[in-house]
Motif scaffolding. Structure first.
Motif, PDB file in Angstrom:
ATOM      1  N   PHE A  19       0.832  -1.176   0.045  1.00  0.00           N
ATOM      2  CA  PHE A  19      -0.065  -0.018   0.123  1.00  0.00           C
ATOM      3  C   PHE A  19       0.779   1.163  -0.002  1.00  0.00           C
ATOM      4  O   PHE A  19       0.965   2.168   0.970  1.00  0.00           O
TER       5      PHE A  19
ATOM      6  N   ARG B  92       4.121   7.052   4.866  1.00  0.00           N
ATOM      7  CA  ARG B  92       3.681   6.285   3.842  1.00  0.00           C
ATOM      8  C   ARG B  92       2.966   7.361   2.576  1.00  0.00           C
ATOM      9  O   ARG B  92       2.331   8.202   2.638  1.00  0.00           O
TER      10      ARG B  92
ATOM     11  N   MET C   1       0.865   7.219  -0.929  1.00  0.00           N
ATOM     12  CA  MET C   1       0.266   6.394  -1.754  1.00  0.00           C
ATOM     13  C   MET C   1      -1.051   7.076  -2.436  1.00  0.00           C
ATOM     14  O   MET C   1      -1.820   8.083  -1.705  1.00  0.00           O
TER      15      MET C   1
ATOM     16  N   TYR D 149      -4.631   7.229  -3.592  1.00  0.00           N
ATOM     17  CA  TYR D 149      -5.654   5.922  -3.177  1.00  0.00           C
ATOM     18  C   TYR D 149      -6.648   6.159  -4.545  1.00  0.00           C
ATOM     19  O   TYR D 149      -7.488   5.249  -4.645  1.00  0.00           O
TER      20      TYR D 149
ATOM     21  N   ASP E 226       4.061  -4.547   5.214  1.00  0.00           N
ATOM     22  CA  ASP E 226       2.442  -4.426   4.987  1.00  0.00           C
ATOM     23  C   ASP E 226       2.168  -5.698   5.588  1.00  0.00           C
ATOM     24  O   ASP E 226       2.540  -6.780   5.063  1.00  0.00           O
TER      25      ASP E 226
ATOM     26  N   GLU F 123      -1.353  -8.168   4.952  1.00  0.00           N
ATOM     27  CA  GLU F 123      -2.763  -8.186   4.397  1.00  0.00           C
ATOM     28  C   GLU F 123      -3.126  -9.785   4.509  1.00  0.00           C
ATOM     29  O   GLU F 123      -2.626 -10.625   4.479  1.00  0.00           O
TER      30      GLU F 123
ATOM     31  N   ASP G  55     -10.144  -5.468  -3.210  1.00  0.00           N
ATOM     32  CA  ASP G  55      -9.397  -5.222  -1.643  1.00  0.00           C
ATOM     33  C   ASP G  55     -10.649  -4.348  -0.824  1.00  0.00           C
ATOM     34  O   ASP G  55     -11.496  -3.908  -1.318  1.00  0.00           O
TER      35      ASP G  55
ATOM     36  N   ILE H 106      -9.973  -1.769   2.763  1.00  0.00           N
ATOM     37  CA  ILE H 106      -8.932  -1.145   3.637  1.00  0.00           C
ATOM     38  C   ILE H 106      -9.550  -0.481   4.767  1.00  0.00           C
ATOM     39  O   ILE H 106     -10.442  -0.266   4.732  1.00  0.00           O
TER      40      ILE H 106
ATOM     41  N   ARG I 289      -6.163   3.538   7.557  1.00  0.00           N
ATOM     42  CA  ARG I 289      -4.732   2.805   7.248  1.00  0.00           C
ATOM     43  C   ARG I 289      -4.016   2.359   8.334  1.00  0.00           C
ATOM     44  O   ARG I 289      -2.779   2.341   8.371  1.00  0.00           O
TER      45      ARG I 289
ATOM     46  N   GLY J  22      -4.790  -4.641   5.379  1.00  0.00           N
ATOM     47  CA  GLY J  22      -5.861  -4.637   4.357  1.00  0.00           C
ATOM     48  C   GLY J  22      -6.153  -6.103   4.249  1.00  0.00           C
ATOM     49  O   GLY J  22      -5.707  -6.996   4.701  1.00  0.00           O
TER      50      GLY J  22
ATOM     51  N   TRP K  14      -7.614  -8.630   0.919  1.00  0.00           N
ATOM     52  CA  TRP K  14      -7.450  -9.169  -0.511  1.00  0.00           C
ATOM     53  C   TRP K  14      -8.452 -10.350  -0.683  1.00  0.00           C
ATOM     54  O   TRP K  14      -8.260 -11.234   0.022  1.00  0.00           O
TER      55      TRP K  14
END
Length: 216
Positions: free
Chosen positions: A24, A68, A70, A72, A106, A108, A136, A138, A142, A146, A148
């Protein structure tokens, strides 16, 4: 929508050597000796973020600061994130801070599902998560792992339906696999090596240990 930058392209860019792209976004951890040192870094990050128009996730802990980057909306890291990462690294150097990539990871959870929309709706509702992309979910803040939802057709009864994915920096993934095996694990599948291994604990519960560098 901004164009995404592939993990391998990001890692090959000058000035972002402190950073690693995980599941992520691009991440960095700077150990700090004091709260005041950490706050000086956060203040610098805030100024840079305001100038760039980006809003990084910044996590302050007793041991240091994790950042972090990212996008989104783009579902990945963009050129704007690359530029901000370079500026944050420069600010950290000016403050005498050095990154520690071994602290990055991370986590997941992966749930095998035949009807992904239905299963994902349930988990979003029970966890207070938000849908992300096509497969996914989340935590909106955050903070937590996460999820999947892995396509499965037909349903399989002979293996776990839920397992854990652990994303670590690409230059550290083999060491993490070795540590897990030394701790009693066994390699179940290594066809994706050197970027993806499936390992089982002593009772057969599985975990995938991976980096995203192979997901360009």
């Amino acid at each position: 929508m901004a164009d995404r930058v592939a993990p391998s392209t990001f890692h090959a860019t000058a000035g972002v050597e402190d950073w690693r792209v995980l599941a992520f976004g691009a991440c960095v951890f700077y150990p700090t000796e004091s709260l005041s040192s950490a706050l000086r870094l956060i203040e610098a990050i805030g100024r840079l973020a305001e100038s760039s128009g980006r809003r990084p996730d910044v996590d302050l802990r007793a041991a240091g600061v994790t950042v972090r980057l990212m996008d989104y909306d783009a579902l990945g890291v963009t050129e704007a994130d690359v530029s901000l990462a370079r500026e944050i690294s420069a600010a950290a150097r000016d403050l005498g801070l050095a990154a520690d990539p071994t602290a990055l990871r991370d986590i997941e959870l992966t749930i095998d599902a035949v009807d992904i929309p239905a299963v994902r709706r349930f988990w979003c509702a029970v966890l207070g998560y938000a849908e992300f992309g096509e497969e996914d979910a989340i935590d909106p803040q955050r903070r937590w792992p996460g999820i999947w939802f892995q396509p499965m057709d037909p349903a399989r009864a002979e293996r776990n339906r839920i397992h854990v994915d652990v994303f670590v920096p690409p230059d550290l993934v083999e060491a993490r696999v070795a540590a897990a095996v030394a701790a009693g694990g066994r390699i179940v599948r290594d066809s994706g090596a050197p970027t993806w291994w499936t390992i089982a604990d002593p009772e057969g519960n599985e975990v995938d240990v991976t980096s995203v560098i192979g997901r360009d």
